[in-house]
Design a protein around this motif. Structure first.
Motif, PDB file in Angstrom:
ATOM      1  N   ALA A  30       0.828  -1.213   0.000  1.00 19.55           N
ATOM      2  CA  ALA A  30       0.000   0.000   0.000  1.00 19.55           C
ATOM      3  C   ALA A  30       0.860   1.261   0.000  1.00 19.55           C
ATOM      4  O   ALA A  30       0.578   2.227  -0.716  1.00 19.55           O
ATOM      5  CB  ALA A  30      -0.912   0.002   1.225  1.00 19.55           C
ATOM      6  N   PHE A  31       1.942   1.236   0.799  1.00 21.05           N
ATOM      7  CA  PHE A  31       2.822   2.403   0.894  1.00 21.05           C
ATOM      8  C   PHE A  31       3.431   2.722  -0.475  1.00 21.05           C
ATOM      9  O   PHE A  31       3.368   3.864  -0.955  1.00 21.05           O
ATOM     10  CB  PHE A  31       3.912   2.102   1.933  1.00 21.05           C
ATOM     11  CG  PHE A  31       4.681   3.313   2.400  1.00 21.05           C
ATOM     12  CD1 PHE A  31       4.301   4.590   2.054  1.00 21.05           C
ATOM     13  CD2 PHE A  31       5.797   3.143   3.217  1.00 21.05           C
ATOM     14  CE1 PHE A  31       5.010   5.694   2.504  1.00 21.05           C
ATOM     15  CE2 PHE A  31       6.518   4.237   3.659  1.00 21.05           C
ATOM     16  CZ  PHE A  31       6.124   5.511   3.304  1.00 21.05           C
ATOM     17  N   SER A  33       8.541  10.469  13.379  1.00 19.12           N
ATOM     18  CA  SER A  33       9.344  10.274  14.583  1.00 19.12           C
ATOM     19  C   SER A  33       8.496  10.132  15.839  1.00 19.12           C
ATOM     20  O   SER A  33       9.026   9.966  16.919  1.00 19.12           O
ATOM     21  CB  SER A  33      10.388  11.382  14.742  1.00 19.12           C
ATOM     22  OG  SER A  33       9.914  12.609  14.293  1.00 19.12           O
ATOM     23  N   LEU A  34       7.163  10.154  15.687  1.00 25.34           N
ATOM     24  CA  LEU A  34       6.322   9.799  16.823  1.00 25.34           C
ATOM     25  C   LEU A  34       6.364   8.300  17.071  1.00 25.34           C
ATOM     26  O   LEU A  34       6.023   7.823  18.156  1.00 25.34           O
ATOM     27  CB  LEU A  34       4.876  10.228  16.580  1.00 25.34           C
ATOM     28  CG  LEU A  34       4.614  11.727  16.538  1.00 25.34           C
ATOM     29  CD1 LEU A  34       3.183  11.992  16.147  1.00 25.34           C
ATOM     30  CD2 LEU A  34       4.904  12.338  17.879  1.00 25.34           C
ATOM     31  N   LEU A  35       6.737   7.555  16.026  1.00 25.58           N
ATOM     32  CA  LEU A  35       6.922   6.109  16.145  1.00 25.58           C
ATOM     33  C   LEU A  35       5.668   5.360  16.571  1.00 25.58           C
ATOM     34  O   LEU A  35       5.746   4.354  17.275  1.00 25.58           O
ATOM     35  CB  LEU A  35       8.048   5.791  17.141  1.00 25.58           C
ATOM     36  CG  LEU A  35       9.423   6.310  16.753  1.00 25.58           C
ATOM     37  CD1 LEU A  35      10.369   6.161  17.923  1.00 25.58           C
ATOM     38  CD2 LEU A  35       9.943   5.563  15.536  1.00 25.58           C
ATOM     39  N   ASN A  36       4.502   5.858  16.184  1.00 23.35           N
ATOM     40  CA  ASN A  36       3.313   5.027  16.371  1.00 23.35           C
ATOM     41  C   ASN A  36       2.496   5.019  15.076  1.00 23.35           C
ATOM     42  O   ASN A  36       2.769   5.791  14.152  1.00 23.35           O
ATOM     43  CB  ASN A  36       2.483   5.508  17.562  1.00 23.35           C
ATOM     44  CG  ASN A  36       2.057   6.949  17.409  1.00 23.35           C
ATOM     45  OD1 ASN A  36       2.118   7.513  16.319  1.00 23.35           O
ATOM     46  ND2 ASN A  36       1.650   7.556  18.502  1.00 23.35           N
ATOM     47  N   ALA A  37       1.495   4.135  15.057  1.00 22.40           N
ATOM     48  CA  ALA A  37       0.773   3.937  13.798  1.00 22.40           C
ATOM     49  C   ALA A  37       0.058   5.201  13.355  1.00 22.40           C
ATOM     50  O   ALA A  37       0.082   5.555  12.176  1.00 22.40           O
ATOM     51  CB  ALA A  37      -0.220   2.791  13.953  1.00 22.40           C
ATOM     52  N   ALA A  57      -2.754   4.792   3.257  1.00 24.36           N
ATOM     53  CA  ALA A  57      -1.859   5.280   4.308  1.00 24.36           C
ATOM     54  C   ALA A  57      -1.986   4.440   5.571  1.00 24.36           C
ATOM     55  O   ALA A  57      -0.983   4.171   6.241  1.00 24.36           O
ATOM     56  CB  ALA A  57      -2.157   6.748   4.620  1.00 24.36           C
ATOM     57  N   SER A  58      -3.211   4.016   5.879  1.00 25.34           N
ATOM     58  CA  SER A  58      -3.330   3.235   7.114  1.00 25.34           C
ATOM     59  C   SER A  58      -2.707   1.856   6.939  1.00 25.34           C
ATOM     60  O   SER A  58      -2.065   1.337   7.848  1.00 25.34           O
ATOM     61  CB  SER A  58      -4.782   3.165   7.568  1.00 25.34           C
ATOM     62  OG  SER A  58      -5.474   2.215   6.825  1.00 25.34           O
ATOM     63  N   HIS A  59      -2.859   1.258   5.750  1.00 17.38           N
ATOM     64  CA  HIS A  59      -2.146   0.000   5.489  1.00 17.38           C
ATOM     65  C   HIS A  59      -0.637   0.209   5.573  1.00 17.38           C
ATOM     66  O   HIS A  59       0.088  -0.624   6.128  1.00 17.38           O
ATOM     67  CB  HIS A  59      -2.496  -0.545   4.100  1.00 17.38           C
ATOM     68  CG  HIS A  59      -3.858  -1.145   4.031  1.00 17.38           C
ATOM     69  ND1 HIS A  59      -4.313  -2.032   4.968  1.00 17.38           N
ATOM     70  CD2 HIS A  59      -4.859  -0.988   3.133  1.00 17.38           C
ATOM     71  CE1 HIS A  59      -5.557  -2.391   4.656  1.00 17.38           C
ATOM     72  NE2 HIS A  59      -5.909  -1.764   3.550  1.00 17.38           N
ATOM     73  N   ALA A  60      -0.187   1.328   4.997  1.00 20.69           N
ATOM     74  CA  ALA A  60       1.247   1.619   5.004  1.00 20.69           C
ATOM     75  C   ALA A  60       1.763   1.717   6.432  1.00 20.69           C
ATOM     76  O   ALA A  60       2.792   1.138   6.784  1.00 20.69           O
ATOM     77  CB  ALA A  60       1.520   2.916   4.250  1.00 20.69           C
ATOM     78  N   ALA A  61       1.006   2.467   7.264  1.00 20.46           N
ATOM     79  CA  ALA A  61       1.434   2.626   8.654  1.00 20.46           C
ATOM     80  C   ALA A  61       1.462   1.277   9.356  1.00 20.46           C
ATOM     81  O   ALA A  61       2.382   0.982  10.123  1.00 20.46           O
ATOM     82  CB  ALA A  61       0.488   3.596   9.369  1.00 20.46           C
TER      83      ALA A  61
END
Lengths: 496, 487
Positions: free
Chosen positions: A78-79, A325-329, A484-488
């Motif tokens: 996805a990304f 850099s927040l490092l969350n989904a 984007a959500s799949h990518a994350a």
């Protein structure tokens, strides 16, 4: 194998192979037609691929049937699909719409060469996105870089030459750093395939070379991505490049480098380097924050329209890095969708700039006074793009700002500081966009400029398609949002 | 036509109307003005036919698109919005009639742009009135700011543009800098930003954070002009008077207090906010704004600037009434929105008529003007009395309700503020009335007579509304009761 299964390969092969053919098409207009057709074909493939990946499935393709990790593998999830849409979309719109602008800026006899370089740049960028192999990413990076040096220097503006030289030096340093990093990893693991690398790297016991590799790769790609303070090459390169090249590269050039940066860090290092997450965040977050604030401030006082937008690009890439850099989904999702939405906004803006440039010789903001009277459609499109850049609701830019602030709010007191900075820089964006809009709409035109008229129709139509795209993806953001959500998710899955 | 469709039409009608005006301008000025009037009338009919439905207790929803989970572009018909939309759409007709006289009498330039932007800002106002959630409201709120900028900077000279920049700068920066974070915070807490009767924040936030969130809303909604976010309003007085009249006495500022009232009743909830001590500061700030703005108004020499400061003070009445957080005061807030709209539009109309007929802008120049412009000054007098709150004017009714609410809550600050500010209002309006009717004009005066007839008709009509609202305010009160007196 059916035709559909070869789409990943065709995605990069079509522009790559049509590049030399285009040189031979010397009759006027033919080279453009061939290049446009080939770019458009890439766009269709990207859309077809996105239709598959939007469901969450990833495609892999072994070139020549050689299986990984021995052969060259292409992988599209996805990304990468989202990035492919950005790259091919920007390329297609710019080349199809931009014929009028390119005709003005590039002499007829050099046009086939110009289009050939265009296709090579496109192929290189696509290749970087879909390669699942660290060394091939380097090869494609070089292809796209060399081609974009040609594109940037190809215009009538002599100042483009020193700008390109600067870009060439920094770009080469960046690529070399990347290659050093990849070389170190190859020494440690004996593989170049990313998936394989990820598996084998966990067995590596000596951490120092690995740390050095991570540093080299991150900094090398940050140079390519114009992360503050490594952005110095970008404003001049964007300003003096031919306008259509600016529209194309501003929409996708640095984003592909960020894409590779995120992929490498999250896929390869995150799980295998102790403390990597913290180091990554501590390295990038300050740069991202400084970058957004300082670049926005510079844009506020910049007199040249293209430089202003270039600095705004540096600032906007800061948002992407804040999210990452927040490092969350949720942060990654905001950052990934901002790649897409910012590309939409900047494409609309730079297309409008290209239209303005056809009628106005000088693109300093003061010179454009009163342009809305003679070019109402172009200026209205600029306003829409500007609104999206600021993040006004109803435009694509709003979606990413919303998601970014929402994910930042999860971080307690530090989050409040981040919200304040995001809000502050948005206000700065309001200021620098408004400064231009006010000049376009409410200032009296210069006497020498009263007789200009509206931009050519094709350019206008394309500008408006992108501008309306900003609105459409602001109101119906489902496709980029899902991608984007799949990518994350995929990025977050890797650090176990 | 279904009510849902009517809601959408209310926004689309002025929007397409703007395009129609642009086309019509090619066929001459009369056709263009006729188009404006036809569209204004059509909009009023369109909006007003919804009133009986709302009175009967019906509510309508329409979701245009879902942008993110819990974040919709959606419209909703409820009493408060109904009242605001009916008010703005009705006064648009009167204002258009007035504008025709003003713009022609003054030989203004760019008249087509004026009418187009006016229609656009009415479309944005309708959107604000019918928004079903904060997100939709924010969208139209920004649209209103942007579409009124060309109106404010209409004259186009250096001073005007500077003032218009103040206007735009304050409204945009407060909305993006404070209101948007407040909305996102609300979404973060509640998971959606829909307007729900009784509020959506109860139980998800408490303590000082409530006060902070309220502050983000109050100062983020710059259009409500609560001090210190009031500077844009006097700055906007550089606009042509019809703009000041409809937008800065009715649509724009009312959009501000309307939004704030909606946030208090539908996002926080009256009862929830009443129980939170940290929201108490709002009473002090509004009280300060009311008194300070009145004192500043007292010192103004320019008529329109004085009216602007009077507006700032009157707007905080609405906010204070809402902040008393008692049913009667909430009714008072809504009634005051309407009565102030009628009164202030009359005053601005009169100021504009004086400018067109006599080219006078300063208060000391008004000596004896009542003899030359009896209709105008009679209307001005009625409007001024309504501002003070003297019966039989609309202003009396709203002050009555607000005071009753203040007593209900035992809120001493509110009671004292209202009494003192009434005295101050009298102190800056009565001298003008006295001057206009009872003082001798300067000897060098030329006879100028009344302003163009369309202007006189418009201001007489709104003055009549001020008086009629004293008697016939039941529908507005009834609408508001539906909100505050539900179980």
């Amino acid at each position: 194998m059916t035709f559909n299964e070869h789409l990943p390969a065709l995605q990069v092969i079509v522009p790559l192979l049509s590049a030399p053919i285009v040189i031979l098409l010397t009759p006027r207009g033919l080279a453009w037609a061939a290049a446009a057709a080939s770019t458009l074909f890439s766009l269709f493939i990207a859309i077809a691929l996105a239709m598959t990946t939007v469901t969450g499935t990833a495609l892999t393709y072994d070139l020549g049937g050689w299986e990984a990790p021995y052969g060259i593998t292409l992988s599209i999830d996805a990304f990468s699909s989202l990035l492919l849409l950005i790259v091919t979309g920007a390329g297609a719109v710019a080349i199809i719409a931009g014929k009028a602008s390119i005709d003005v800026q590039i002499e007829t006899h050099r046009q086939p060469l110009f289009y050939s370089a265009w296709l090579l740049a496109l192929a290189g960028l696509i290749g970087m996105v879909i390669s699942a192999d660290a060394f091939n990413i380097f090869v494609f990076m070089e292809i796209s870089s060399l081609a974009s040096y040609i594109l940037i220097a190809g215009g009538p503006d002599r100042r483009a030459l020193p700008a390109t030289f600067k870009y060439l030096i920094t770009g080469t340093i960046g690529a070399t750093f990347y290659l050093i990093g990849v070389g170190l990893i190859y020494m440690l693991t004996g593989t170049l395939n990313l998936a394989d690398m990820e598996a084998r790297i966990s067995e590596v016991t000596s951490l120092n070379p690995l740390l050095a590799a991570a540093g080299f790769i991150t900094i090398g790609l940050a140079l390519k991505a114009a992360v503050f303070p490594l952005h110095v090459w970008l404003p001049n390169a964007y300003t003096h490049a031919p306008h259509m090249v600016t529209a194309f590269l501003a929409a996708c050039g640095t984003k592909v480098a960020i894409y590779v940066l995120l992929r490498f860090n999250f896929f390869v290092f995150q799980a295998n380097l102790p403390e990597h997450a913290v180091q990554f965040a501590f390295f990038l977050m300050p740069l991202a924050l400084l970058g957004t604030v300082i670049a926005s401030a510079v844009a506020m006082f910049e007199g040249h329209l293209k430089r202003l937008l270039a600095f705004s690009s540096v600032a906007q890439m800061g948002y992407v890095l804040i999210g990452a850099s927040l490092l969350n989904a949720s942060g990654l999702m905001a950052s990934v969708i901002h790649l897409f939405n910012h590309a939409m906004a900047k494409a609309a803006l730079f297309l409008a700039v290209a239209s303005l440039a056809i009628r106005f010789r000088d693109l300093r903001v003061d010179e454009l006074a009163g342009a809305a009277r003679t070019m109402p459609w172009t200026c209205a499109a600029f306003v829409v793009g500007g609104l999206s850049l600021v993040g006004i609701p109803g435009t694509a830019g709003f979606i990413s700002k919303w998601l970014l602030i929402l994910s930042v709010m999860d971080h307690g007191h530090f989050g409040i500081l981040l919200v304040a900075i995001i809000v502050l820089t948005s206000l700065m964006a309001v200021y620098y966009v408004w400064r231009v809009v006010e000049k376009l709409y409410f200032a009296a035109p210069r006497l020498s400029n009263v007789r200009v008229n509206e931009a050519p129709l094709t350019l206008l139509v394309a500008t408006w398609i992108v501008a309306l795209g900003n609105v459409a993806f602001g109101l119906y953001p489902e496709l980029p949002l899902t991608l984007a959500s799949h990518a994350a998710e995929t990025l977050m899955e890797h650090p176990r | 036509m279904t009510p849902e469709l009517t809601l959408i039409t209310a926004i689309l009608l002025p929007l397409t109307g703007a395009a129609a005006i642009a086309v019509a301008s090619r066929f001459g000025d009369n056709i263009r003005e006729a188009t404006t009037l036809v569209i204004a009338a059509a909009l009023a009919i369109n909006v007003w036919q919804l009133i009986p439905l709302v009175m009967a207790g019906d509510r309508y929803d329409i979701i245009l698109t879902e942008i993110l989970p819990g974040l919709h572009l959606a419209l909703h018909l409820e009493p408060l919005g109904m009242m605001f939309a009916a008010l703005a759409s009705g006064l648009w007709i009167v204002n258009s009639i007035y504008s025709i006289g003003y713009m022609r009498g003054n030989n203004e330039s760019h008249q087509t742009r004026f009418y187009i932007c006016f229609a656009l800002s009415i479309a944005a106002t309708m959107g604000i009135a019918f928004s079903a959630n904060l997100f939709t409201l924010f969208l139209f709120y920004e649209a209103l700011t942007l579409s009124t900028y060309p109106l404010v900077s209409h004259k186009g000279d250096v001073d005007t543009v500077r003032s218009a920049r103040v206007y735009l700068g304050i409204l945009l920066s407060t909305s993006i800098g404070l209101l948007l974070p407040a909305i996102i915070w609300t979404y973060f807490l509640a998971g959606h930003v829909d307007f729900v009767l009784g509020g959506i924040l109860e139980g998800v936030v408490d303590g000082p954070q409530v006060g902070l969130l309220l502050a983000l809303f109050v100062f983020g909604i710059g259009k409500a002009a609560v001090m210190p976010v009031h500077r844009w309003l006097p700055a906007a007085m550089v606009a042509p008077t019809p703009v000041s009249a409809l937008l800065h006495a009715v649509a724009v500022v009312k959009a501000g207090v309307f939004t704030l009232t909606k946030v208090i009743t539908y996002i926080f909830g009256i009862d929830f906010l009443f129980g939170e001590a940290s929201s108490g500061w709002l009473m002090y700030v509004t009280s300060f704004t009311i008194l300070t703005a009145s004192i500043v108004a007292l010192r103004q020499q320019n008529l329109k600037r004085m009216l602007a400061y009077s507006t700032i003070s009157q707007l905080s009445y609405v906010v204070m009434a809402a902040a008393i957080l008692k049913p009667l005061a909430e009714v008072g807030a809504t009634v005051h929105m309407v009565s102030h709209a009628f009164g202030k539009i009359t005053l601005f109309f009169a100021a504009g008529a004086i400018y067109v007929a006599a080219h006078k802008t300063e208060i000391p120049q008004l000596k004896g003007i009542g003899r030359q412009m009896p209709w105008t000054m009679a209307a001005f007098t009625i409007g001024a009395l309504s501002m003070i709150g003297v019966p039989p004017t609309g202003g009396f009714v709203s002050k009555w309700y607000i005071l009753a609410g203040a007593f209900q809550a035992g809120n001493l600050i509110a009671i004292v503020t209202i009494i003192v500010s009434t005295a101050l209002n009298a102190a800056y309006f009565l001298p003008i009335i006295y001057m206009a009717w009872f003082m001798e004009p300067e000897s060098s005066e030329k006879a100028h007579g009344e302003a163009p007839v369309t202007m006189v008709i418009a201001l007489t009509f709104t003055a009549a509304l001020v008086l009629l609202f004293f008697l016939f305010n039941a529908p507005v009160v009834e609408l508001e009761r539906q909100i505050v007196e539900q179980p």
